[in-house]
Design a protein around this motif. Structure first.
Motif, PDB file in Angstrom:
ATOM      1  N   GLY A  16       0.826  -1.210   0.000  1.00 22.81           N
ATOM      2  CA  GLY A  16       0.000   0.000   0.000  1.00 22.81           C
ATOM      3  C   GLY A  16       0.854   1.251   0.000  1.00 22.81           C
ATOM      4  O   GLY A  16       0.558   2.224  -0.695  1.00 22.81           O
ATOM      5  N   GLY A  17       1.945   1.217   0.752  1.00 21.29           N
ATOM      6  CA  GLY A  17       2.854   2.359   0.787  1.00 21.29           C
ATOM      7  C   GLY A  17       3.513   2.634  -0.550  1.00 21.29           C
ATOM      8  O   GLY A  17       3.703   3.787  -0.946  1.00 21.29           O
ATOM      9  N   VAL A  18       3.838   1.572  -1.274  1.00 23.13           N
ATOM     10  CA  VAL A  18       4.424   1.735  -2.611  1.00 23.13           C
ATOM     11  C   VAL A  18       3.408   2.389  -3.542  1.00 23.13           C
ATOM     12  O   VAL A  18       3.726   3.347  -4.258  1.00 23.13           O
ATOM     13  CB  VAL A  18       4.910   0.388  -3.179  1.00 23.13           C
ATOM     14  N   TYR A  19       2.182   1.884  -3.533  1.00 21.56           N
ATOM     15  CA  TYR A  19       1.141   2.491  -4.371  1.00 21.56           C
ATOM     16  C   TYR A  19       0.924   3.958  -3.985  1.00 21.56           C
ATOM     17  O   TYR A  19       0.734   4.820  -4.846  1.00 21.56           O
ATOM     18  CB  TYR A  19      -0.168   1.721  -4.278  1.00 21.56           C
ATOM     19  N   GLU A  20       0.969   4.236  -2.692  1.00 13.69           N
ATOM     20  CA  GLU A  20       0.811   5.615  -2.236  1.00 13.69           C
ATOM     21  C   GLU A  20       1.930   6.489  -2.798  1.00 13.69           C
ATOM     22  O   GLU A  20       1.680   7.583  -3.315  1.00 13.69           O
ATOM     23  CB  GLU A  20       0.818   5.643  -0.709  1.00 13.69           C
ATOM     24  N   ASP A  21       3.161   6.010  -2.723  1.00 15.27           N
ATOM     25  CA  ASP A  21       4.297   6.760  -3.247  1.00 15.27           C
ATOM     26  C   ASP A  21       4.185   6.987  -4.750  1.00 15.27           C
ATOM     27  O   ASP A  21       4.670   7.992  -5.275  1.00 15.27           O
ATOM     28  CB  ASP A  21       5.616   6.049  -2.935  1.00 15.27           C
ATOM     29  N   LEU A  22       3.562   6.048  -5.446  1.00 14.99           N
ATOM     30  CA  LEU A  22       3.364   6.179  -6.893  1.00 14.99           C
ATOM     31  C   LEU A  22       2.176   7.073  -7.248  1.00 14.99           C
ATOM     32  O   LEU A  22       1.915   7.328  -8.419  1.00 14.99           O
ATOM     33  CB  LEU A  22       3.147   4.795  -7.513  1.00 14.99           C
TER      34      LEU A  22
END
Length: 79
Positions: A16-22
């Motif tokens: 989820g954090g990766v998607y948020e960063d993207l």
């Protein structure tokens, strides 16, 4: 495959954090919601509060401050 539910929850939270960063907030929320449900069902308050906090961050970015505040308050209560 090995049955590590805690590891699975943490990994979903991290994805989820990766998607948020993207900037893919809908996908981030999907991952956070899945992790949150698992953490709640498993009775894992540490992961649950972390996921609530991360989810709140997304709502701040989206300008949904009331939702973010409610999630931060839930995370604080658990902690």
């Amino acid at each position: 495959q090995v049955g590590d539910r805690d590891g699975e929850m943490v990994t979903l939270n991290n994805i989820g954090g990766v998607y948020e960063d993207l900037g893919q907030y809908a996908k981030a929320l999907e991952q956070y919601n899945q992790a949150l449900g698992m953490a709640h069902d498993a009775g894992n308050p540490a992961v649950e509060s972390s996921v609530l906090n991360n989810t709140a961050v997304v709502y701040v970015v989206l300008g949904e401050y009331d939702q973010a505040k409610a999630l931060y308050e839930q995370a604080l209560e658990i902690r």
